[in-house]
Design an enzyme around this catalytic site. Sequence first.
Site, short mmCIF file in Angstrom:
data_model
loop_
_atom_site.label_atom_id
_atom_site.label_comp_id
_atom_site.label_asym_id
_atom_site.label_seq_id
_atom_site.Cartn_x
_atom_site.Cartn_y
_atom_site.Cartn_z
N ASN A 37 8.14 -8.93 -3.16
CA ASN A 37 7.45 -8.36 -2.82
C ASN A 37 7.52 -7.65 -4.32
OD1 ASN A 37 9.46 -6.47 -0.24
ND2 ASN A 37 7.88 -7.99 -0.23
N LEU A 38 8.06 -7.79 -5.13
CA LEU A 38 7.78 -7.37 -6.51
C LEU A 38 6.96 -7.36 -7.41
CD1 LEU A 38 12.05 -8.33 -8.13
CD2 LEU A 38 11.23 -6.35 -6.56
N ASN A 39 5.87 -7.84 -7.22
CA ASN A 39 5.31 -8.08 -8.25
C ASN A 39 3.84 -7.36 -7.68
OD1 ASN A 39 3.54 -8.93 -5.42
ND2 ASN A 39 1.62 -10.34 -6.44
N ILE A 68 1.09 -1.26 -0.07
CA ILE A 68 -0.16 0.32 -0.43
C ILE A 68 1.20 0.91 0.09
CG2 ILE A 68 -1.96 1.03 1.22
CD1 ILE A 68 -2.91 -1.18 2.30
N ALA A 94 0.98 -2.86 15.55
CA ALA A 94 1.89 -1.79 14.47
C ALA A 94 0.14 -0.10 14.78
CB ALA A 94 2.49 -1.84 13.53
N CYS A 115 -1.93 -29.02 24.17
CA CYS A 115 -1.91 -30.27 23.82
C CYS A 115 -2.38 -30.15 22.63
CB CYS A 115 -3.29 -30.32 24.98
SG CYS A 115 -4.99 -29.74 24.45
#
Lengths: 420, 326
Positions: free
Chosen positions: A56-58, A28, A135, A187
């Site tokens: 990240n590159l897409n 974003i 955050a 458990c």
Amino acid sequence: MSSSYSYYNSLAPSISSVRVLVVGAGGIGCELLKNLSKSGFRRVEVIDLDTIDVSNLNRQFLFRQRHVGQPKCAVACEAARAMSPYAGTPPEPEPPHNVGFYVAHHGNVKDNGRFGRGFFQRFDVVLNALDNVDARRHVNRLCISAELPLIEAGTTGYLGQAQVIMPKVTECYECTAKPTQKVYPICTIRSTPSMPVHCIVWAKELYKLMFGDATASMLFEETDKEKSEEVSTFMEPVVAKRLSTGGDAKVEDIVAYTAAALTALYTTEVQKQIDMDRYKTSAKVPVALDVAALMKNAAVDKPAPSSLEGGEKKVWSNEESTKELLTVVHEMYASPPSEIFTGAIEFDKDSDIAMRFVTAASNLRASIFSIDTSSYYTAKGIAGNIIPAIATTNAIVAGQEVLELLKILKEGKDQIKTVC
Amino acid sequence: MATSSPTSDQIYDRQIRLWGASAQARLLSATVHVLHVSGSLSELSKNLVLAGVSVVLVEVSPAPVTRGDVAANLLLRAGDEGAPSAAALCRDRLLPMNLSGSVSLASHATLAGYIDSLPGAAPSVVAASGLGFGGLAELAEALPAGTSLVVADSLGPCALSLHFLRDPAGEPGRFKYTPDDVNGKEQGEEEEEFPGVGEVLAIEDYAELKGRWGPVSPIFVAWACLHSHPSYPSFPPTFDFPSHARSFLSSRSLPPDFLGGGAELAAMFACHGSPPPPAASAVFGGVLGQEVIKAISGKGKPAGNVLTYDAVTGQCGESRVPPKNK
């Protein structure tokens, strides 16, 4: 509709003078900085703690392959400056606030020493581009404290939202409860898994037990001699018998350690639980693995090529998973990462060796409990809580954030909306 | 297991996890023509290139880059004014974003020249902007059977797109798709009929159609009013838009004040040719990107065949103009 046409004409002076803080420079954030820059915003600073990864590159289109490993905020700000109408005549920061022209701050927004209330008060508005609830809560509280408008946004796959939070006008980010991350009972993880995710969580804890801070693992138990019959049988072979981490472990010692650890984890301890009638009422009783037989087929005298050579989507057999565990242990002790000396190794989904370990270990456990096994690809998505992400959703949501910012500048409180 | 350069699966990992490997394979083998890359089509181009789609930027009779071009285009920057070709600069800046496939430029002196080249190219989708009704009709007539057409234009902060999706197998008027998974379960294939471009352009009675395609969007009517005029896009200085608008509305069986009064009409016309707000282009370009990805991959239900967007109110509209025989 036609009243829209003259809407933006009067906003130019406000746009060039307003002081904007952007928190996040990822999916974003890249879209947001592009929109702010092209719209003529000049006084913008950015906080982000992350570095650029191939995955990240897409969508994080301000980054290139050559930037992998560099701080996102620095690279994103450089690109935003270049596309700004003010690129040729960058404005100087103006006192007293001295907000710069796309200035990057590589750090954690939760670092109050660097980004406390005083830092936030240098700005007129905050735009979020974060990827975690924690955050977001932090920024929300800071903005309430500093009485700053906050435009919050988020995306998951095809879905996204942009929300304007105006102090004393709208609800804040925490006024409505947010979904919390699923936590599984201990458990279930330790004794009664029923889904692949239970086995993957178990494998991540085993990774910590074997290579990291063992005491922090869910599987760790104090080996108190007075209660020795209650201690899991794998504690000694896995933890107490850890090999030297000086890079001088012998091959035969690695093989022996791995064999003992796997036998305890997948044969001895499972059989012990079965014999204690733990699964008496279970629909399916687990079946302990014959680790000795599996080890016999593995390349026990040297590290073997990774089973990943067959592709990330392939589901490994038990033999392949056993061989993979042996190969990983070989690699960890043959070329130990520096953190192994201090027990500081943490699971990282982007660590190839960690994911191979988790895939193999979880699949062996899954086969014991007749649970579907997973490919490396699927296991990585579960282990890393990977959220699918595409450029288009980020583009829409970031565009809407800036449009809402323009409405704030226009003082059109009645125009503020939450867009989903 | 170290690799020296990332694989396609690594680069596109986050989107493959959303729409699957077979959809991604279709995207990687597809080509989209973008006719007049500006505004939301510059955003569309960026979104497609990032997804792995090959893009051809088509320019017709290129003119030097203006300040308005720079303001309207995410890929152009201050200092580009005067450059001979906006599309060439856009191609240069898209190339590094594309880690598979290609980004190229096709330059033609006339629209007819581009149309003549289409049969040999056979793109998956043509996305076009800035065409009048006449140009659209010619373009639609010449499209190869399996090529979808998306028309996208803006008017100030408002935007509109028309979608004419075609099955890659070429069955006229039909488009097959698989809806998104429900609760993790794959859905069966469905089919939708799309009207022809000529059918939509030839609609004369908007009021009569209202009951069948939903509320008539003022954005669509404003777009049609401008783009249907023979002078579009270069109106003479003396052009009386309010008068033309009233005449147009009357011809389409709509009340004379449907688009507002004289001052509002004048403001609307003043936006014609002005750069849209960058953030508005970002939103609409994102929507277009997703619809084109659906057209190529066949995954996901297409969102109507007329989409409208008003960046001031944030309202999106979706209409389905039915085919002539419905």
